[in-house]
Design a protein around this motif. Structure first.
Motif, mmCIF file in Angstrom:
data_model
loop_
_atom_site.group_PDB
_atom_site.id
_atom_site.type_symbol
_atom_site.label_atom_id
_atom_site.label_comp_id
_atom_site.label_asym_id
_atom_site.label_seq_id
_atom_site.Cartn_x
_atom_site.Cartn_y
_atom_site.Cartn_z
ATOM 1 N N GLN A 1 0.559 -0.890 0.212
ATOM 2 C CA GLN A 1 0.187 0.071 0.133
ATOM 3 C C GLN A 1 0.548 0.788 -0.165
ATOM 4 O O GLN A 1 0.710 2.361 -0.504
ATOM 5 N N ALA A 2 2.048 1.508 0.598
ATOM 6 C CA ALA A 2 2.505 2.452 0.699
ATOM 7 C C ALA A 2 3.130 2.787 -0.175
ATOM 8 O O ALA A 2 3.993 3.742 -0.955
ATOM 9 N N ALA A 3 3.922 1.561 -1.188
ATOM 10 C CA ALA A 3 4.571 1.971 -2.447
ATOM 11 C C ALA A 3 3.696 2.337 -3.472
ATOM 12 O O ALA A 3 4.039 3.369 -4.422
ATOM 13 N N LEU A 4 2.424 1.503 -3.317
ATOM 14 C CA LEU A 4 0.884 2.364 -4.729
ATOM 15 C C LEU A 4 1.217 3.344 -4.256
ATOM 16 O O LEU A 4 0.290 3.604 -5.228
ATOM 17 N N GLY A 5 0.878 4.276 -2.316
ATOM 18 C CA GLY A 5 0.987 5.281 -2.673
ATOM 19 C C GLY A 5 1.683 6.361 -2.475
ATOM 20 O O GLY A 5 1.275 7.493 -3.462
ATOM 21 N N LEU A 6 3.529 5.994 -2.897
ATOM 22 C CA LEU A 6 4.077 6.899 -3.699
ATOM 23 C C LEU A 6 3.886 6.839 -5.119
ATOM 24 O O LEU A 6 3.939 7.684 -5.941
#
Length: 508
Positions: free
Chosen positions: A372-377
């Protein structure tokens, strides 16, 4: 233990993935060569100014200075109006002389060895663009290693947006900027997904790429906050996983990594910044102050709003941005036809609806905090690029979707996620309804105008047929789903291959 059937299935999927990967890369290369070879000289945005920077490096053996006279709005308008005739020289078009030097240093030897061949220098950009296409696949595969459609779809989107390929096949620093940003994004995504602390090698590589980005193009300076965002997200996830008792240790690691990355990046870019500060004065380390002083005569946003009104301005801004992102060739002089834009609108709406459905369902239930954090990036890349584009248009009227291309990989990722979601079983009959209405609309408008849009009818008709068959033949669900997604991107691929013949050659 794997059975013989399992091994056959795994082998078949590997063959399919490899074949599709190679096909996408090959088609991109073909489309790039077609655009590079068939686009008339200088009929790409800002190409003469970028070419003259390369020529200056190759012939003068030094860096150029942006000076008064490098931009003449009336003369440039005359060049474009007359389609750059041989009796009008482009030698005075040098308003890109303030740009960071890395791309031009890379292209200068090709210019020298080819005796200034425009095609040879264009092909440098095509080759760099191939790297962007490959990184698109690697980033998406890192995020979704078990879903074949998303990495290949992301790769195909990056390779098959016609205007993107047209820009990657012209003389400019966009291709190298996108390549460096793509390599950096891959590193940032891998660092977010990795539970281990950043190694010295990873920090140095991120710092080096960031520094090279600073020496390539201002549009990818968004990488500076992106690196900070990656470090902050990693620290937050580590704290949640390890417990708040480890806050001091984790924050200490964050500060150490940040100092190493940004110090190296600044060290790489500092000589160029110092040179600009000494040359242009007033702390103008990017040369943008000099650029604003030199480039006079462009249409300003305030003047256009006063002339046409806010509502008309916003409609034109959104419409032209969308159209020129997909394809508006030359110096924004040659749009594609309305039926093509309608087809692309349908595809975009399908992807957007699917993405919303993904965000409300699959994203919440099946992705890990690190994913989720990577997709947020990746979403942050789009947001930052869009904000920069909007900020630029607050001053100057620049409705050019190509300014969004630094976000092409994240856009392709979310586009593929949306299409992958919308073809799922629970949305299938709704998708069939949308395709049926679209097919009827295209048929009705084509019949009324007397010009049948055969390609749109073919691809939408095939997609509708597959959706219906897939609902009735559930045992072939997976195979037909992959085929449905392939048809969507195959349509984009054929459009990209045809664009030089349909739009560039006849009108430029």
């Amino acid at each position: 233990m794997l059975t013989h059937l399992d091994r056959l299935i795994i082998g078949a999927m590997l063959v399919i993935r490899t074949g599709l990967f190679a096909a996408i890369l090959l088609l991109y290369g073909l489309a790039g060569v077609l655009f590079a070879g068939l686009t008339p000289r200088w009929q790409a945005p800002d190409e003469p100014a970028h070419y003259n920077y390369i020529r200056y490096l190759a012939t003068e053996k030094g860096f150029p200075e942006l000076v008064a006279g490098c931009y003449d709005e009336a003369y440039l308008a005359e060049l474009k109006r007359r389609k750059f005739p041989l009796d009008l020289t482009i030698d005075s078009v040098c308003y890109e002389f303030h740009q960071p030097p890395l791309y031009y240093l890379l292209a200068a030897p090709i210019y020298y060895l080819s005796s200034g061949s425009l095609l040879a220098v264009r092909l440098v950009s095509v080759a760099l663009g191939a790297g962007v296409v490959v990184f698109a696949f690697l980033i998406a595969r890192t995020l979704f290693p078990h879903n074949l459609a998303i990495p290949l779809g992301t790769m195909a989107f990056v390779a098959f947006v016609p205007m993107h390929v047209a820009i990657l096949a012209s003389v400019n620093n966009d291709a190298l900027a996108e390549l460096i940003l793509a390599a950096l994004l891959l590193l940032l995504v891998r660092c977010l997904l990795d539970k281990n602390p950043l190694s010295i090698k990873q920090s140095l590589l991120i710092g080096l790429l960031l520094g090279l980005g600073l020496l390539t193009k201002v549009t990818i300076y968004i990488a500076v906050p992106l690196v900070a965002m990656m470090l902050a997200l990693r620290a937050w996830i580590d704290i949640r996983e390890a417990g708040f008792g480890y806050v001091r240790l984790i924050v200490k690691e964050l500060i150490k990594d940040g100092l190493m990355i940004y110090s190296l990046a600044l060290l790489v870019a500092l000589p160029w910044f110092a040179r600009n500060a000494a040359l242009y004065g007033d702390g103008d380390i990017l040369g943008l102050g000099r650029h604003d002083a030199v480039v006079q005569g462009q249409l300003r946003t305030a003047d256009l709003v006063a002339e046409v009104g806010t509502k008309t301005y916003l409609v034109n801004f959104i419409t032209t941005t969308f159209r020129s992102f997909w394809g508006q060739f030359g110096w924004m002089a040659v749009p594609m036809d309305n039926r093509t834009y309608f087809f692309l609108t349908i595809l975009s709406v399908m992807a957007l609806v699917g993405l919303v459905a993904y965000a409300l369902t699959t994203f919440i239930t099946t992705t890990s905090p690190r994913q989720q954090a990577a997709l947020g990036l990746m979403a942050a890349v789009i947001l930052l690029v869009a904000l920069a584009y909007g900020w630029y248009n607050l001053t100057f009227v620049q409705f050019q979707g190509r300014y969004l291309f630094p976000a092409t990989i994240p856009l392709g990722l979310f586009f593929s996620l949306g299409l992958n979601e919308i073809v799922k079983r629970q949305w299938a009959w709704g998708l069939a309804g949308v395709l049926a209405v679209s097919l009827f609309w295209i048929g009705a408008t084509s019949g009324y105008s007397g010009h049948w849009d055969k390609w749109s009818i073919l691809f939408i008709g095939l997609a509708l047929l597959l959706v219906v068959i897939r609902q009735l033949a559930t045992q072939y669900w997976s195979q037909l789903t992959l085929l449905l997604i392939i048809i969507c991107f195959a349509g984009l691929g054929l459009l990209t291959l045809a664009a030089p013949f349909w739009f560039v050659v006849p009108y430029l």
